[in-house]
Design a protein around this motif. Structure first.
Motif, PDB file in Angstrom:
ATOM      1  N   ALA A 275      28.595-100.314 -67.735  1.00 20.96           N
ATOM      2  CA  ALA A 275      28.385 -99.717 -69.059  1.00 20.96           C
ATOM      3  C   ALA A 275      28.082 -98.227 -68.934  1.00 20.96           C
ATOM      4  CB  ALA A 275      27.248-100.433 -69.787  1.00 20.96           C
ATOM      5  N   ALA A 276      27.247 -97.873 -67.959  1.00 21.03           N
ATOM      6  CA  ALA A 276      26.928 -96.460 -67.736  1.00 21.03           C
ATOM      7  C   ALA A 276      28.168 -95.693 -67.315  1.00 21.03           C
ATOM      8  CB  ALA A 276      25.832 -96.328 -66.684  1.00 21.03           C
ATOM      9  N   SER A 277      29.015 -96.328 -66.525  1.00 20.44           N
ATOM     10  CA  SER A 277      30.251 -95.711 -66.064  1.00 20.44           C
ATOM     11  C   SER A 277      31.167 -95.382 -67.240  1.00 20.44           C
ATOM     12  CB  SER A 277      30.939 -96.675 -65.090  1.00 20.44           C
ATOM     13  OG  SER A 277      32.154 -96.166 -64.652  1.00 20.44           O
ATOM     14  N   ILE A 278      31.329 -96.334 -68.122  1.00 16.75           N
ATOM     15  CA  ILE A 278      32.182 -96.135 -69.306  1.00 16.75           C
ATOM     16  C   ILE A 278      31.576 -95.060 -70.208  1.00 16.75           C
ATOM     17  CG2 ILE A 278      33.040 -97.238 -71.412  1.00 16.75           C
ATOM     18  CD1 ILE A 278      33.230 -99.853 -69.670  1.00 16.75           C
ATOM     19  N   THR A 279      30.268 -95.144 -70.419  1.00 17.83           N
ATOM     20  CA  THR A 279      29.583 -94.167 -71.262  1.00 17.83           C
ATOM     21  C   THR A 279      29.703 -92.764 -70.683  1.00 17.83           C
ATOM     22  OG1 THR A 279      28.017 -95.849 -72.020  1.00 17.83           O
ATOM     23  CG2 THR A 279      27.356 -93.533 -72.291  1.00 17.83           C
ATOM     24  N   LEU A 280      29.478 -92.639 -69.382  1.00 18.18           N
ATOM     25  CA  LEU A 280      29.565 -91.326 -68.740  1.00 18.18           C
ATOM     26  C   LEU A 280      30.957 -90.734 -68.892  1.00 18.18           C
ATOM     27  CD1 LEU A 280      27.994 -89.251 -67.022  1.00 18.18           C
ATOM     28  CD2 LEU A 280      28.898 -90.404 -65.017  1.00 18.18           C
ATOM     29  N   SER A 281      31.990 -91.550 -68.705  1.00 17.07           N
ATOM     30  CA  SER A 281      33.351 -91.019 -68.833  1.00 17.07           C
ATOM     31  C   SER A 281      33.655 -90.631 -70.277  1.00 17.07           C
ATOM     32  CB  SER A 281      34.380 -92.020 -68.300  1.00 17.07           C
ATOM     33  OG  SER A 281      34.363 -93.215 -69.051  1.00 17.07           O
ATOM     34  N   LEU A 282      33.174 -91.393 -71.243  1.00 18.69           N
ATOM     35  CA  LEU A 282      33.407 -91.051 -72.647  1.00 18.69           C
ATOM     36  C   LEU A 282      32.667 -89.770 -73.043  1.00 18.69           C
ATOM     37  CD1 LEU A 282      33.301 -94.592 -74.298  1.00 18.69           C
ATOM     38  CD2 LEU A 282      35.320 -93.165 -73.846  1.00 18.69           C
ATOM     39  N   VAL A 283      31.445 -89.620 -72.566  1.00 18.79           N
ATOM     40  CA  VAL A 283      30.693 -88.393 -72.848  1.00 18.79           C
ATOM     41  C   VAL A 283      31.401 -87.196 -72.202  1.00 18.79           C
ATOM     42  CG1 VAL A 283      28.524 -87.159 -72.418  1.00 18.79           C
ATOM     43  CG2 VAL A 283      28.470 -89.538 -73.206  1.00 18.79           C
ATOM     44  N   ALA A 284      31.863 -87.358 -70.973  1.00 18.24           N
ATOM     45  CA  ALA A 284      32.581 -86.268 -70.299  1.00 18.24           C
ATOM     46  C   ALA A 284      33.845 -85.891 -71.064  1.00 18.24           C
ATOM     47  CB  ALA A 284      32.924 -86.671 -68.861  1.00 18.24           C
TER      48      ALA A 284
ATOM     49  N   ILE B 185      30.980 -92.187 -60.483  1.00 18.21           N
ATOM     50  CA  ILE B 185      29.752 -91.633 -59.910  1.00 18.21           C
ATOM     51  C   ILE B 185      28.546 -92.515 -60.220  1.00 18.21           C
ATOM     52  CG2 ILE B 185      29.103 -90.085 -61.797  1.00 18.21           C
ATOM     53  CD1 ILE B 185      28.883 -89.327 -58.023  1.00 18.21           C
ATOM     54  N   THR B 186      28.624 -93.296 -61.279  1.00 17.01           N
ATOM     55  CA  THR B 186      27.491 -94.179 -61.590  1.00 17.01           C
ATOM     56  C   THR B 186      27.267 -95.196 -60.468  1.00 17.01           C
ATOM     57  OG1 THR B 186      28.891 -95.694 -62.849  1.00 17.01           O
ATOM     58  CG2 THR B 186      27.777 -93.950 -64.086  1.00 17.01           C
ATOM     59  N   TYR B 187      28.322 -95.608 -59.814  1.00 19.71           N
ATOM     60  CA  TYR B 187      28.190 -96.554 -58.697  1.00 19.71           C
ATOM     61  C   TYR B 187      27.519 -95.880 -57.500  1.00 19.71           C
ATOM     62  CZ  TYR B 187      30.879 -99.793 -61.421  1.00 19.71           C
ATOM     63  OH  TYR B 187      31.275-100.649 -62.417  1.00 19.71           O
ATOM     64  N   VAL B 188      27.844 -94.622 -57.277  1.00 19.42           N
ATOM     65  CA  VAL B 188      27.205 -93.867 -56.193  1.00 19.42           C
ATOM     66  C   VAL B 188      25.718 -93.694 -56.491  1.00 19.42           C
ATOM     67  CG1 VAL B 188      27.142 -91.634 -55.001  1.00 19.42           C
ATOM     68  CG2 VAL B 188      29.351 -92.670 -55.597  1.00 19.42           C
ATOM     69  N   ILE B 189      25.406 -93.319 -57.718  1.00 20.62           N
ATOM     70  CA  ILE B 189      24.005 -93.139 -58.108  1.00 20.62           C
ATOM     71  C   ILE B 189      23.233 -94.446 -57.939  1.00 20.62           C
ATOM     72  CG2 ILE B 189      22.465 -92.648 -60.051  1.00 20.62           C
ATOM     73  CD1 ILE B 189      24.728 -90.736 -61.090  1.00 20.62           C
ATOM     74  N   THR B 190      23.825 -95.548 -58.355  1.00 20.03           N
ATOM     75  CA  THR B 190      23.183 -96.857 -58.227  1.00 20.03           C
ATOM     76  C   THR B 190      22.878 -97.151 -56.768  1.00 20.03           C
ATOM     77  OG1 THR B 190      24.275 -97.660 -60.222  1.00 20.03           O
ATOM     78  CG2 THR B 190      23.472 -99.334 -58.683  1.00 20.03           C
ATOM     79  N   ARG B 191      23.822 -96.903 -55.889  1.00 21.63           N
ATOM     80  CA  ARG B 191      23.625 -97.138 -54.449  1.00 21.63           C
ATOM     81  C   ARG B 191      22.567 -96.211 -53.863  1.00 21.63           C
ATOM     82  NH1 ARG B 191      24.774-101.983 -52.518  1.00 21.63           N
ATOM     83  NH2 ARG B 191      26.891-102.584 -52.992  1.00 21.63           N
ATOM     84  N   LEU B 192      22.584 -94.946 -54.283  1.00 18.58           N
ATOM     85  CA  LEU B 192      21.592 -94.000 -53.784  1.00 18.58           C
ATOM     86  C   LEU B 192      20.178 -94.391 -54.200  1.00 18.58           C
ATOM     87  CD1 LEU B 192      23.492 -90.628 -54.294  1.00 18.58           C
ATOM     88  CD2 LEU B 192      22.818 -91.653 -52.111  1.00 18.58           C
ATOM     89  N   ARG B 193      20.059 -95.069 -55.317  1.00 18.83           N
ATOM     90  CA  ARG B 193      18.753 -95.561 -55.766  1.00 18.83           C
ATOM     91  C   ARG B 193      18.352 -96.842 -55.036  1.00 18.83           C
ATOM     92  NH1 ARG B 193      19.882 -95.064 -62.209  1.00 18.83           N
ATOM     93  NH2 ARG B 193      19.472 -92.831 -62.407  1.00 18.83           N
ATOM     94  N   GLY B 194      19.243 -97.350 -54.201  1.00 15.33           N
ATOM     95  CA  GLY B 194      18.956 -98.573 -53.467  1.00 15.33           C
ATOM     96  C   GLY B 194      19.153 -99.828 -54.298  1.00 15.33           C
ATOM     97  N   GLU B 195      19.907 -99.704 -55.372  1.00  7.12           N
ATOM     98  CA  GLU B 195      20.165-100.827 -56.268  1.00  7.12           C
ATOM     99  C   GLU B 195      21.582-101.348 -56.059  1.00  7.12           C
ATOM    100  OE1 GLU B 195      19.606 -99.078 -60.099  1.00  7.12           O
ATOM    101  OE2 GLU B 195      17.487 -98.618 -59.738  1.00  7.12           O
ATOM    102  N   ARG B 196      21.798-102.541 -56.578  1.00  4.83           N
ATOM    103  CA  ARG B 196      23.144-103.117 -56.547  1.00  4.83           C
ATOM    104  C   ARG B 196      23.822-102.862 -57.880  1.00  4.83           C
ATOM    105  NH1 ARG B 196      23.987-108.317 -53.165  1.00  4.83           N
ATOM    106  NH2 ARG B 196      25.984-107.692 -53.989  1.00  4.83           N
ATOM    107  N   PRO B 197      25.116-102.548 -57.846  1.00  2.77           N
ATOM    108  CA  PRO B 197      25.829-102.357 -59.119  1.00  2.77           C
ATOM    109  C   PRO B 197      25.792-103.634 -59.954  1.00  2.77           C
ATOM    110  CG  PRO B 197      27.144-101.561 -57.273  1.00  2.77           C
ATOM    111  CD  PRO B 197      25.970-102.301 -56.691  1.00  2.77           C
ATOM    112  N   ASN B 198      25.731-103.467 -61.266  1.00  2.00           N
ATOM    113  CA  ASN B 198      25.705-104.613 -62.173  1.00  2.00           C
ATOM    114  C   ASN B 198      26.428-104.238 -63.463  1.00  2.00           C
ATOM    115  OD1 ASN B 198      23.875-103.091 -63.736  1.00  2.00           O
ATOM    116  ND2 ASN B 198      22.154-103.867 -62.530  1.00  2.00           N
ATOM    117  N   ARG B 199      26.278-105.072 -64.497  1.00  2.00           N
ATOM    118  CA  ARG B 199      26.941-104.770 -65.765  1.00  2.00           C
ATOM    119  C   ARG B 199      26.454-103.443 -66.357  1.00  2.00           C
ATOM    120  NH1 ARG B 199      25.440-109.992 -67.705  1.00  2.00           N
ATOM    121  NH2 ARG B 199      26.717-111.433 -66.549  1.00  2.00           N
ATOM    122  N   GLY B 200      25.191-103.143 -66.141  1.00  2.00           N
ATOM    123  CA  GLY B 200      24.643-101.875 -66.623  1.00  2.00           C
ATOM    124  C   GLY B 200      25.317-100.684 -65.970  1.00  2.00           C
ATOM    125  N   THR B 201      25.663-100.850 -64.700  1.00  2.00           N
ATOM    126  CA  THR B 201      26.371 -99.788 -63.989  1.00  2.00           C
ATOM    127  C   THR B 201      27.741 -99.573 -64.618  1.00  2.00           C
ATOM    128  OG1 THR B 201      25.259-100.514 -61.962  1.00  2.00           O
ATOM    129  CG2 THR B 201      27.083 -98.965 -61.709  1.00  2.00           C
TER     130      THR B 201
END
Length: 164
Positions: A143-152, A125-141
């Motif tokens: 990292a956020a993806s891994i973090t989000l899954s670990l928190v979940a 979902i972090t990739y979807v959020i990044t796209r909805l913000r009009g941004e391109r996915p990057n390393r931060g995306t």
């Protein structure tokens, strides 16, 4: 027919439903290893449907509270639409568990695959959020993806620890 882009409020509501639904479906899947296929299937489907109803109701109450008035029929339908991602959270896991029921794969394998699917959806979902913000996915995306899954996964662990 063209559709207007979703407002940040609308896509935030759908993303909330998506994450919430996936976490609850994952929580339902984890303890099912020593159960029948029929029971596992009913638990996954039941979790999706009951969470959809609860989420749509809660969001409607919240929206009514924010607006200071009762919702119109159209607004209530919009809340149902915005809660559909909860239902989609249970769709593939239910189908994978069903494959176990048909004997195509072992139930424990089906449950593991369904759990991996849900964690992957949460992370993605972090990739979807990044796209909805009009941004391109990057390393931060990533990292956020891994973090989000670990928190979940941690949230699922806490829920299982406190309720099972």
């Amino acid at each position: 027919m063209t559709r207007e882009p979703l407002s940040p409020e609308d896509y935030a509501s759908r993303i909330s439903a998506y994450v919430y639904g996936n976490i609850l479906v994952l929580t339902a899947l984890v303890p099912l290893n020593n159960t029948s296929v029929a029971h596992a299937g009913f638990v996954v489907i039941g979790t999706g449907i009951s969470t959809f109803i609860a989420h749509a109701f809660a969001e409607s109450v919240g929206r009514s509270t924010r607006s200071g008035r009762s919702l119109t029929r159209i607004e209530k339908l919009e809340e149902l639409r915005d809660s559909v991602p909860v239902l989609t959270s249970a769709l593939i896991p239910a189908m994978v568990v069903g494959m176990g029921g048909l004997g195509w794969i072992d139930l424990s394998t089906a449950l593991l695959l369904a759990e991996i699917w849900v964690v992957t959806r949460i992370a993605g979902i972090t990739y979807v959020i990044t796209r909805l913000r009009g941004e391109r996915p990057n390393r931060g995306t990533l990292a956020a993806s891994i973090t989000l899954s670990l928190v979940a996964i941690a949230i699922v662990g806490v829920k299982l620890l406190l309720t099972h």
